[in-house]
Enzyme design. Sequence first.
Site, PDB file in Angstrom:
ATOM      1  N   GLU A  80      41.106  44.452  44.322  1.00 37.32           N
ATOM      2  CA  GLU A  80      42.003  44.630  45.461  1.00 37.32           C
ATOM      3  C   GLU A  80      41.340  45.483  46.536  1.00 37.32           C
ATOM      4  O   GLU A  80      40.793  46.555  46.236  1.00 37.32           O
ATOM      5  CB  GLU A  80      43.305  45.303  45.019  1.00 37.32           C
ATOM      6  CG  GLU A  80      44.144  44.482  44.062  1.00 37.32           C
ATOM      7  CD  GLU A  80      45.381  45.250  43.609  1.00 37.32           C
ATOM      8  OE1 GLU A  80      45.868  46.111  44.380  1.00 37.32           O
ATOM      9  OE2 GLU A  80      45.851  45.000  42.474  1.00 37.32           O
ATOM     10  N   ASP A 122      46.021  43.604  49.466  1.00 42.62           N
ATOM     11  CA  ASP A 122      47.078  44.546  49.098  1.00 42.62           C
ATOM     12  C   ASP A 122      47.531  45.294  50.344  1.00 42.62           C
ATOM     13  O   ASP A 122      48.503  44.929  50.995  1.00 42.62           O
ATOM     14  CB  ASP A 122      46.583  45.508  48.021  1.00 42.62           C
ATOM     15  CG  ASP A 122      47.696  46.434  47.508  1.00 42.62           C
ATOM     16  OD1 ASP A 122      48.814  46.360  48.043  1.00 42.62           O
ATOM     17  OD2 ASP A 122      47.446  47.226  46.588  1.00 42.62           O
ATOM     18  N   LYS A 137      44.823  46.505  35.028  1.00 41.16           N
ATOM     19  CA  LYS A 137      44.266  46.856  36.344  1.00 41.16           C
ATOM     20  C   LYS A 137      43.785  48.290  36.306  1.00 41.16           C
ATOM     21  O   LYS A 137      44.498  49.190  35.843  1.00 41.16           O
ATOM     22  CB  LYS A 137      45.295  46.682  37.457  1.00 41.16           C
ATOM     23  CG  LYS A 137      44.717  47.009  38.836  1.00 41.16           C
ATOM     24  CD  LYS A 137      45.645  46.603  39.969  1.00 41.16           C
ATOM     25  CE  LYS A 137      46.726  47.626  40.205  1.00 41.16           C
ATOM     26  NZ  LYS A 137      47.517  47.323  41.442  1.00 41.16           N
ATOM     27  N   LYS A 193      53.816  44.693  47.428  1.00 39.14           N
ATOM     28  CA  LYS A 193      54.727  45.789  47.100  1.00 39.14           C
ATOM     29  C   LYS A 193      55.928  45.677  48.029  1.00 39.14           C
ATOM     30  O   LYS A 193      55.839  46.011  49.208  1.00 39.14           O
ATOM     31  CB  LYS A 193      54.039  47.144  47.282  1.00 39.14           C
ATOM     32  CG  LYS A 193      52.828  47.379  46.397  1.00 39.14           C
ATOM     33  CD  LYS A 193      52.312  48.806  46.593  1.00 39.14           C
ATOM     34  CE  LYS A 193      51.085  49.078  45.737  1.00 39.14           C
ATOM     35  NZ  LYS A 193      49.879  48.389  46.277  1.00 39.14           N
ATOM     36  N   ASP A 234      41.209  47.962  41.568  1.00 36.72           N
ATOM     37  CA  ASP A 234      41.895  48.268  42.827  1.00 36.72           C
ATOM     38  C   ASP A 234      41.190  49.420  43.518  1.00 36.72           C
ATOM     39  O   ASP A 234      41.192  50.554  43.025  1.00 36.72           O
ATOM     40  CB  ASP A 234      43.363  48.630  42.556  1.00 36.72           C
ATOM     41  CG  ASP A 234      44.154  48.854  43.841  1.00 36.72           C
ATOM     42  OD1 ASP A 234      43.582  48.652  44.934  1.00 36.72           O
ATOM     43  OD2 ASP A 234      45.338  49.219  43.747  1.00 36.72           O
TER      44      ASP A 234
END
Length: 1676
Positions: A1209, A1232, A1151, A1260, A1183
């Site tokens: 993301e 995310d 990533k 997360k 991301d």
Amino acid sequence: MNLNTKLPSSPSSILPFHTITLPSCKFNVIVSQVRRRFTFLRQHHHVPNFKVVRNSVQQTEFKLLETEEAELLLATCITRTLTPALTIELGLDKIKHAVEDLKLKPNCAKAGMYRFQVAVSPGSKALNWFCSQDPSLGVFPQFFVSTRDENSTNKSLSFSRTRGVFGIGAAVYVKTSYSSDSLEQTPFKRCKSIDLAHPVAYGLVGDDKSFYMFIPQIELIESDGISILVATLAWDDSSVCVYEEALNNVIYLITALASPITDVCLNKSVSAVLRKFNMAGDKHARMVYTNAILLRDNCLEHMELKHASSSCQFSLRLSDTVAISNNMLDEFRDINSSLKESSNINTLWASLMIEECYRLGLTYFCIAPGSRSSPLAVAAACHPMISCTACFDERSLAFHAVGYARGCRKPAVVITSSGTAVSNLLPAVVEAYQDFLPLLLLTADRPPELLDTGANQAINQVNHFGSFVRHYFSLPAPTDIISTRMVLTTIDSAVYHATSSPCGPVHINCQFREPLENTPKEWNQSCLKGLEFWVSSGKPFTDYIQPQNSFAHSNCQGDLTDVLGIIQGAKCGLLLIGAIFKENDIWAALLMAKHLRWPVVADILSGLRLRKYTNFLSKLDETILFVDHLDHALLSDDFRHWIKSDVIVQIGTRITSKRISQMLEDCYPCSYILVDNHSSRHDPSHIITHRIHTSITHFTDCVLRSCLMTHVNSERTSFLRSINLAVGWEISVIINSENSLTEPYVAHIASEAVDNRSAMFVGNSMPIRDADMYGNSLEDDTCDDVTSLTSGLPFRWIQVAGNRGASGIDGLLSTAVGFAAGHHKKVICVMGDVSFLHDTNGLALLKQRISRKQITIIVINNHGGAIFSLLPIANTAEEEILNRYFYTSHNVGIHSLCVAHDVKHVQVHTKVELQTALLKSQLEEVDCVIEVDSSINANANFHSILRRFANVAVSHALSTISQLSVLNSTKVKKLEYFQYRIQLNAPLTTTPICNDCSKHYREGFVLILYLEDGNTGVGEVAPLGINKESMMDVEAQLQFLTHVIKRVGLNSSLPLLKGSFSSWIWINLGIPPDSLHPSVRCGLEMAILNASAAAVGSTMLNMLNLSVPKEESAQTSLKVRICALIDCDGTPAQVAYLASTLVEEGFTAIKLKVARRANPIEDAEVIQEIRRKVGFQIQLRADANRKWSFNEALQFGSNVKGCALQYIEEPVNDEDDIIRFCEESGLPVALDETTDNLQENPLKMLSRFTHNGIVAVVIKPSFIGGFEKALLIARWAQQQGKMAVISAAFESGISLSAYIQFSCYLDMQNADICKIMNKEPGPPVAQGLGTYKWLKEDVLIEPVCISRGTHNGFMEACVVNAGQTLVNSNINQSSVIQIFTPREARKYQLKVGVDGIIFSINIQELGNENNNDVIIFLHGFLGTSEDWIPIMNAMSASSRCIAIDLPGHGSSKMHADGVDLSVKFVADMLHQLFHLLTNERVIVVGYSMGARISLYVSLRCSNMVKGVVVISGSPGLKDEVKRKVRCVKDEFLACELISHGLDSFIETWYSGELWTSLRSHPRFNQMVTSRSKHNDVQALAKALTDLSAGRQPSLWEDLKHNKNPLLIIVGEKDEKFKKIGQSICSRHCEDVADALEDGSVKVPYTMVEVPNSGHAVHIENPLHVIHLIRKFITSM
């Protein structure tokens, strides 16, 4: 205490009189701009006790309170809420005992008012009670006032459904004025609901600008789902009525009213019953009612009258001979002349039959067209008090009548012609018979000479319905040689049979000869002989009387002794509530459930399956355990074997769920008790051992009266609660995760749409089963907290009806429309397409919209009979046979049918369309058919999926709870934590790309949870800053937790992660679950899971999935693939080289952080270069962290289309653009940051992102709030076929190890999902745990084991190693910065002298004594310094926190008598105390009374104060009159405290409206217990009076001189103090504007509303308060 005024003649002076009325009232009432006097007063012939002067009624022996006097008396009013009562009689009995208790403890006050309220069985009883009164009782006024929310008429009156208020006697009479020039300007509200929280005053309006109002002694206030019985008494020793007399008078009145209140009125017309009172009607009269508090504070001015309400439907008796009524009496009809003028004998008999029906209370007629029934139809249509509806289809018409009976439990009358018109009634007759519904059938017939002759429409109608009617009678053809009394007694007998238990249909066959029209034909009037009294009385000819036993004095033992003994001896009891329809029975079932404390299974038709809670927190702590999902729990063989009950009590008969019925059979042999008020054998399995044939109310009364102490199997209850929670979670996830609009979702969302003001009707076949299995009980903002206070329940029930007598699919639409007409509420109906088509003629009834509210009909159109797809026949029969003979597949256009009947139709295909259509239909208030497109196969498949998932969920929960049962006896010893600091290899990707600091660090906290059994568990709390958490904010919450978590028990359901943690946090810690910072909750859950694992000798993964073997050797194959992370710092070539290095290490997924360069093109170039370097076999992710605009993101997307990104993301900074980006760019997207903002209902938020372009959800745990929410989001993603990627936020090895374990669990879960869904699992998901490479140091000595796999060469994490790492938890001591252990408050006393008076002040202190930030905490009345300890623990890390027991409270003492504890005196004392405590200026935090003192100290001692936090406080009362009133109130309360003791006072104090929210707090009882420990009651009473807001000088004007910053904190539910806070801030804004003009500087004022809290904010939501105080201190 003396009010220095004479109060009016109180109840003691009222009762001896026979005629009491309002003085000097001219009774001028204006409606619709027309001024009319009460002409009845001039026309009445019998008013011997009254003198009429200028159209006024006067009585010289009566005294009124002026408004000012009323203010003082009302200020003393104390409301005591008693425990709910089963019936009105028992409620009166409770009040009587409460009043008698008062006699034993005389109040020291010379004047005052008490108000007792008790919740009683709901329903329509107020009108009945009013009409049941003996005219000679001699207590006045007596009244009934309707509170229906529309213009009610006398035609709509009904004993069975008209609701309102009954009142009798007068505790207080008040005279007050209004300021409008004329009554035309008076802005009354029409029929507003009664305020249940305050005394209500009633009265009439005079034409001299005066209101003459009274507060009744006894009231019955009816509201939806609840009725409140109220008794009010008032006294004044300086007038006629002293304290003891006031008590005696109420006791006397209660005794006089305590005779049984039966249903004798139900089979009579209201007008007929009212005749005994000699009522005079005036159609322009209005009765006014208002919150009596508005009689205080000079509030009854023109501008405030908008708060008062009026009703144009009422009856008011002012004396034996003076009574007024509006819209209650029928129109004058000269019945005698009308009968004699009948054109022929047919017309006469028909008129008599219709009139007698009306007198028996039957006012709803369903008429089918036909010639032979013309006399009956014309007579009904011409009757002014009868409502008629018509339909050309007799079958639909009869079912409509059945629905009406379902709605109001009163029969409708069906009129049909002869022949097959009668036969068409049979299906509805069968339904009514089977379900005990009253119904009266008047079928026309040919005379006997035409029978069996081939005459047209002449069939044998004798006993046409056979055994399916309760009674049959064939009237002869009308003739004048038969007395018409026979006609009347026939109708009387028929209605009696229809409405007596067991209720049912009654058939009267009515033969008519021609002429059938009004053609004149002579008849002999001698047949009317003996009807003279009947004509004049307005009553039915024959009264059927059934003696009733009084509940208050009944003896319930007798034959029930054995049954009661069985119930008492039960070890594993189960309460099953079947189909019940009467509100009395639902109420009785609830009280039974509260008393037995057994698990409760409520059928969908019980009214208790769908419940609306006051808020989402109240559902977490239900006082009654409703096992709503037992049906699906029974899918598990293990659960079926476990759930054995030794005693089953079933209330009501029918049960919808086949699996529950099978469970009951499996429990046999056991004691199975069935209670219902009919003798029919409802026992298909032949297992009932005790059949109780009595009313549910009577049986409940016996159980409650016997004072049974039932055995509560707490372990079993906890077990069932956990299973139910797990299954409910599973069902909710599956239903909400499915993209398509499914039939279970329809049941789910339709049940959510029903609120407290509506009802539900469910069709047979699948709709009722889906509603039973998937109906949803949620919070509802229409449910007020007053309901919770008076009923003791945190919810209201929803009435659900269905045709389950014979369970056919015919006539359902017509029944639903009739149900709406009878129930008089909005109705949401759900039925299948075949049912709808079976009764399309019901659309004609729907279109008429007669005497009912709106109905929304949801038709699930799967083009056939879907239920057969779920039956065994679907597995054996050929598809062609199924389609033709079972599914009866069709292509009928429902839209066309609706258009043909001019009924609104909406077709929906998606969830959003259904939600929108439902909302719109409710807002528009029009009838609407919503057609839901479905399919049989898809429905069968989805039900199968639901069952399979539920089965797995039950088995998992059962295994978990059973094997971890040791946790149920495990308690927390303490919680400690330390702060760590570890060095990183590189800067965090959240820091600017140009950061050139040579060293980079990560900080956080490690929690160590110690259990009493010696085991420990670790967790990590590491806020990252970007998620709005700071280290200091987090530390404050950790300090708080160290205090509140001591001695708290764990339970075996916590590892299920299916709502169990949220429930545990609320119930055990007393804090709203969402008030914890996400990282704190994550760390807490981690520590608890690890400690629990240690307690059972396991690992976190084993806890989450017990199928994983504990042996390490069996887990060696468990690996988690890791995704590498790259920052984009460097040239494309440099970054690509780094990526290739990672690939060489074994990473298969990488990533890249993007959106950190100057423009998206540069990021795209990096992606392109990486792809060229590593090839296409490597998964590549990007991301953007929401840093691009939509156009920038598109620019990036267009340049990487050929790079085969696995996903990007959060590419756009507006989440509303995510779907748009997917569609326009074609790139796959991952959520995310979007998941970080999900709050109370994540599934509803996530439903926006089902688009196929969203392929992953990055989770997360420390950002979203722990593993429980992470599991919910991951499960949603996996059900959607999306990747669930667990991502670390640069935490240490502790979190990484936990995330590895959790990721492995999610992989296993995904495999299970694929297996259930018959799908091939995708490739392993590379988890976002590559942040481990950032760790140069770690908190743990052993590094996380992430290495290249020996078999596949991929970079993987070892699950076994991660588990052992958490078990061992060997801490690297060099990473520890500071260790924090729980602190105990330092307790000491200081002596302070003020004006020669010495105080010993009790003090508690936490924090560093040398800290310059000193916070002084001042509690409210009844509080102590102990209230602040949890908050002080949280604040003590950064401040010195000191809490004080204010004078009169706790352990503080005054060493003198007669001290005036004024606010000034206490402020002077505090000033001295501050000097003794510190040389620094202090921040004062005050709550309620303490807040007022804090403000005073800030203004008078500003040199010692640098900031003030006011929690639910005010600057005092502005108005002198208001201060006087408040003084009177507090003096009376002080008398109450001294007279009745502290315990009684505390109960009274916290029953007030101000504490409604606090009472639902799980630690409320614990708090109340602490309040009873005050040392000196006399001193406490003195503090109450001397520190009263009434004695305190107003500080409103002084606030403009305030020199200290001010923070105002209020609860979102505390309307009173929200308004006060807003006023303070508004004034401050004006002062700031003035200051800008003159150049001066003003200090800041801030007001914040705290969610999920009321007045006691610091107790109800302490973490939010801590955050606000910290923020306030920081800002200074």
